[in-house]
Write a protein that holds these residues in place. Structure first.
Motif, PDB file in Angstrom:
ATOM      1  N   VAL A 179       0.839  -1.201   0.000  1.00  0.00           N
ATOM      2  CA  VAL A 179       0.000   0.000   0.000  1.00  0.00           C
ATOM      3  C   VAL A 179       0.873   1.250   0.000  1.00  0.00           C
ATOM      4  N   GLU A 180       1.878   1.294   0.870  1.00  0.00           N
ATOM      5  CA  GLU A 180       2.747   2.462   0.946  1.00  0.00           C
ATOM      6  C   GLU A 180       3.474   2.700  -0.377  1.00  0.00           C
ATOM      7  N   ALA A 181       4.020   1.637  -0.968  1.00  0.00           N
ATOM      8  CA  ALA A 181       4.748   1.776  -2.220  1.00  0.00           C
ATOM      9  C   ALA A 181       3.824   2.210  -3.356  1.00  0.00           C
ATOM     10  N   SER A 182       2.630   1.662  -3.391  1.00  0.00           N
ATOM     11  CA  SER A 182       1.671   2.021  -4.433  1.00  0.00           C
ATOM     12  C   SER A 182       1.292   3.492  -4.350  1.00  0.00           C
ATOM     13  N   LEU A 183       0.948   3.946  -3.166  1.00  0.00           N
ATOM     14  CA  LEU A 183       0.528   5.337  -3.007  1.00  0.00           C
ATOM     15  C   LEU A 183       1.688   6.302  -3.211  1.00  0.00           C
ATOM     16  N   SER A 184       2.877   5.924  -2.773  1.00  0.00           N
ATOM     17  CA  SER A 184       4.048   6.776  -2.980  1.00  0.00           C
ATOM     18  C   SER A 184       4.317   6.972  -4.466  1.00  0.00           C
ATOM     19  N   TRP A 212       2.151   6.885  -6.895  1.00  0.00           N
ATOM     20  CA  TRP A 212       1.133   7.757  -7.485  1.00  0.00           C
ATOM     21  C   TRP A 212       1.222   9.191  -6.991  1.00  0.00           C
ATOM     22  N   ARG A 213       1.924   9.408  -5.887  1.00  0.00           N
ATOM     23  CA  ARG A 213       2.190  10.782  -5.429  1.00  0.00           C
ATOM     24  C   ARG A 213       3.395  11.360  -6.156  1.00  0.00           C
ATOM     25  N   GLY A 214       4.071  10.532  -6.986  1.00  0.00           N
ATOM     26  CA  GLY A 214       5.254  10.986  -7.692  1.00  0.00           C
ATOM     27  C   GLY A 214       6.520  10.841  -6.882  1.00  0.00           C
ATOM     28  N   GLU A 215       6.460  10.032  -5.815  1.00  0.00           N
ATOM     29  CA  GLU A 215       7.599   9.830  -4.928  1.00  0.00           C
ATOM     30  C   GLU A 215       7.855   8.337  -4.728  1.00  0.00           C
ATOM     31  N   PRO A 216       8.227   7.604  -5.792  1.00  0.00           N
ATOM     32  CA  PRO A 216       8.384   6.149  -5.665  1.00  0.00           C
ATOM     33  C   PRO A 216       9.406   5.762  -4.600  1.00  0.00           C
ATOM     34  N   VAL A 217       9.074   4.723  -3.845  1.00  0.00           N
ATOM     35  CA  VAL A 217       9.971   4.227  -2.801  1.00  0.00           C
ATOM     36  C   VAL A 217      10.442   2.814  -3.105  1.00  0.00           C
ATOM     37  N   THR A 228      -6.504  -4.588   2.295  1.00  0.00           N
ATOM     38  CA  THR A 228      -5.519  -3.953   1.432  1.00  0.00           C
ATOM     39  C   THR A 228      -6.217  -3.083   0.390  1.00  0.00           C
ATOM     40  N   ALA A 229      -7.258  -3.606  -0.226  1.00  0.00           N
ATOM     41  CA  ALA A 229      -8.008  -2.842  -1.226  1.00  0.00           C
ATOM     42  C   ALA A 229      -8.645  -1.610  -0.604  1.00  0.00           C
ATOM     43  N   PHE A 230      -9.190  -1.770   0.606  1.00  0.00           N
ATOM     44  CA  PHE A 230      -9.803  -0.643   1.297  1.00  0.00           C
ATOM     45  C   PHE A 230      -8.767   0.434   1.610  1.00  0.00           C
ATOM     46  N   LEU A 231      -7.569   0.018   2.044  1.00  0.00           N
ATOM     47  CA  LEU A 231      -6.526   1.006   2.337  1.00  0.00           C
ATOM     48  C   LEU A 231      -6.111   1.763   1.084  1.00  0.00           C
ATOM     49  N   LEU A 232      -5.965   1.047  -0.029  1.00  0.00           N
ATOM     50  CA  LEU A 232      -5.657   1.727  -1.280  1.00  0.00           C
ATOM     51  C   LEU A 232      -6.753   2.727  -1.628  1.00  0.00           C
ATOM     52  N   TYR A 233      -7.988   2.323  -1.410  1.00  0.00           N
ATOM     53  CA  TYR A 233      -9.129   3.193  -1.709  1.00  0.00           C
ATOM     54  C   TYR A 233      -9.153   4.406  -0.774  1.00  0.00           C
ATOM     55  N   SER A 234      -9.153   4.150   0.521  1.00  0.00           N
ATOM     56  CA  SER A 234      -9.335   5.243   1.481  1.00  0.00           C
ATOM     57  C   SER A 234      -8.134   6.179   1.525  1.00  0.00           C
ATOM     58  N   ALA A 261      -8.072   8.364 -10.022  1.00  0.00           N
ATOM     59  CA  ALA A 261      -8.714   7.627 -11.111  1.00  0.00           C
ATOM     60  C   ALA A 261      -7.677   6.913 -11.977  1.00  0.00           C
ATOM     61  N   GLU A 262      -6.551   7.576 -12.234  1.00  0.00           N
ATOM     62  CA  GLU A 262      -5.473   6.940 -12.993  1.00  0.00           C
ATOM     63  C   GLU A 262      -4.926   5.727 -12.240  1.00  0.00           C
ATOM     64  N   MET A 263      -4.699   5.891 -10.929  1.00  0.00           N
ATOM     65  CA  MET A 263      -4.199   4.785 -10.113  1.00  0.00           C
ATOM     66  C   MET A 263      -5.182   3.621 -10.144  1.00  0.00           C
ATOM     67  N   GLU A 264      -6.435   3.935  -9.966  1.00  0.00           N
ATOM     68  CA  GLU A 264      -7.478   2.908  -9.948  1.00  0.00           C
ATOM     69  C   GLU A 264      -7.500   2.132 -11.269  1.00  0.00           C
ATOM     70  N   GLU A 265      -7.380   2.856 -12.379  1.00  0.00           N
ATOM     71  CA  GLU A 265      -7.408   2.233 -13.701  1.00  0.00           C
ATOM     72  C   GLU A 265      -6.165   1.360 -13.933  1.00  0.00           C
TER      73      GLU A 265
END
Length: 88
Positions: free
Chosen positions: A12-17, A19-24, A47-53, A65-69
């Motif tokens: 989750v952390e790596a995915s969101l990072s 998409w924020r433009g800060e890959p870890v 895990t899916a809920f954390l990605l969503y929320s 929306a881009e991340m979701e797609e």
């Protein structure tokens, strides 16, 4: 979420990072995290809920929306609780 594994949290952390433009993590490291989460299969809904929320919280609507797609193309369904996520 004390029942989440380290792999789930890292995914989750790596995915969101990313998409924020800060890959870890590298693409290979992220794919390994995804594989571990898929292999475990116990907490995919959380895990899916954390990605969503968290995604809704920290990403602008267009980026979310881009991340979701893109996640859907990889077999990761970003949804609220009660959904089937991370299906291959």
């Amino acid at each position: 979420f004390p029942t989440l594994s380290r792999a789930e949290v890292s995914f989750v952390e790596a995915s969101l990072s990313y998409w924020r433009g800060e890959p870890v993590a590298s693409d290979e490291e992220w794919k390994e995290m995804q594989r571990q989460v898929l292999a475990d299969g116990k907490r995919k809904d959380v895990t899916a809920f954390l990605l969503y929320s968290k995604g809704k919280e920290i990403l602008d609507p267009e980026t979310f929306a881009e991340m979701e797609e893109e996640m859907a193309k990889l077999g990761v369904t970003v949804r609220k609780v009660g959904s089937k996520a991370l299906e291959q």
